[in-house]
Design an enzyme around this catalytic site. Structure first.
Site, PDB file in Angstrom:
ATOM      1  N   ASP A 194      -4.681  15.132  -5.077  1.00 27.32           N
ATOM      2  CA  ASP A 194      -5.986  15.211  -5.717  1.00 27.32           C
ATOM      3  C   ASP A 194      -6.368  16.655  -5.997  1.00 27.32           C
ATOM      4  OD1 ASP A 194      -8.180  13.876  -6.770  1.00 27.32           O
ATOM      5  OD2 ASP A 194      -9.369  14.160  -4.970  1.00 27.32           O
ATOM      6  N   HIS A 235      -2.501  19.437 -14.537  1.00 25.65           N
ATOM      7  CA  HIS A 235      -1.506  18.402 -14.262  1.00 25.65           C
ATOM      8  C   HIS A 235      -0.094  18.996 -14.233  1.00 25.65           C
ATOM      9  CE1 HIS A 235      -4.458  15.325 -14.240  1.00 25.65           C
ATOM     10  NE2 HIS A 235      -4.688  15.323 -15.541  1.00 25.65           N
ATOM     11  N   LEU A 239      16.506  10.954   1.028  1.00 27.08           N
ATOM     12  CA  LEU A 239      15.058  10.747   0.987  1.00 27.08           C
ATOM     13  C   LEU A 239      14.754   9.646  -0.007  1.00 27.08           C
ATOM     14  CD1 LEU A 239      12.043  11.724   1.537  1.00 27.08           C
ATOM     15  CD2 LEU A 239      12.322  13.133  -0.507  1.00 27.08           C
TER      16      LEU A 239
END
Length: 224
Positions: A2, A19, A113
């Site tokens: 956020d 962004h 991962l």
């Protein structure tokens, strides 16, 4: 993840730049997760509520995700990262969704991962979907209502092949889950960081991990 918009507004630059910088923070976060030996990392990249944003911002976000998928995917694959998608990616269009599914398939045997991207994801919708699946089985006569327990319900969630999260972290100082993994996070430790997501780095990841390690997880039981 956020704070992209606030980061951009504070600097007087377009939100699209926020962004883009947030995309770089994703790379740092993935790198830090691998360095700390994390097995599963889920990033809330686009919520179902994000569709309420302006068409221009949605287009910027979608374009950024496509860019990273096309230009950074090989690096992740070479590092042994397995990609998982949860949510409703079909809403982004057939072409992009096809790219996502190809990336999932190509990396499905990677083990270093598991990187789960939550795209057009909302936890309430996921929970409702699980309930519908089980209801259909009951209606079809293949399941009895008394057979439905927590484990069976969880097996119908989109995260059925992933463990529940141990740690949920949120940046930018916000202190809420915002419809993210509500069922799965029942006993997760929560860490809220004041840093805006584009500024997030390895030190912030390490701080969250240290906070987690200092906590005593009891899962409703008494401390030892």
């Amino acid at each position: 993840m956020d704070g992209n918009g606030r980061w951009a507004r504070a600097r007087g630059v377009p939100i699209a730049q926020g962004h883009r910088e947030g995309g770089e923070a994703v790379q740092r976060c993935v790198r830090a997760a691998m360095e700390h030996g994390v097995d599963y990392l889920t990033l809330y990249a686009f919520s179902s509520e994000n569709w309420r944003r302006s068409g221009e911002e949605i287009s910027d976000l979608t374009g950024l995700m496509q860019f990273y998928l096309r230009h950074r995917f090989r690096e992740l694959d070479e590092q042994g990262v397995r990609l998982r998608i949860i949510g409703d990616p079909e809403r982004f269009g057939v072409s992009f969704c096809r790219e996502l599914r190809r990336a999932e398939e190509k990396t499905r045997h990677n083990t270093r991962l598991t990187l789960a991207l939550a795209l057009s994801y909302g936890s309430r919708a996921e929970i409702a979907g699980s309930a519908r699946q089980l209801a259909e089985r009951v209606r079809a006569g293949t399941l009895e209502p008394h057979e439905i327990d927590e484990a069976l319900f969880a097996s119908a969630l989109q995260t059925h092949d992933m463990p529940d999260p141990d740690l949920v972290m949120r940046t930018s100082g916000e202190s809420r889950l915002s419809n993210f993994l509500l069922w799965q996070s029942a006993y997760a430790e929560l860490v809220f960081l004041d840093v805006l997501w584009p500024d997030f780095g390895e030190k912030d990841f390490a701080e969250a991990m240290m906070r987690y390690m200092r906590r005593q997880r009891r899962f409703g039981g008494r401390p030892e």
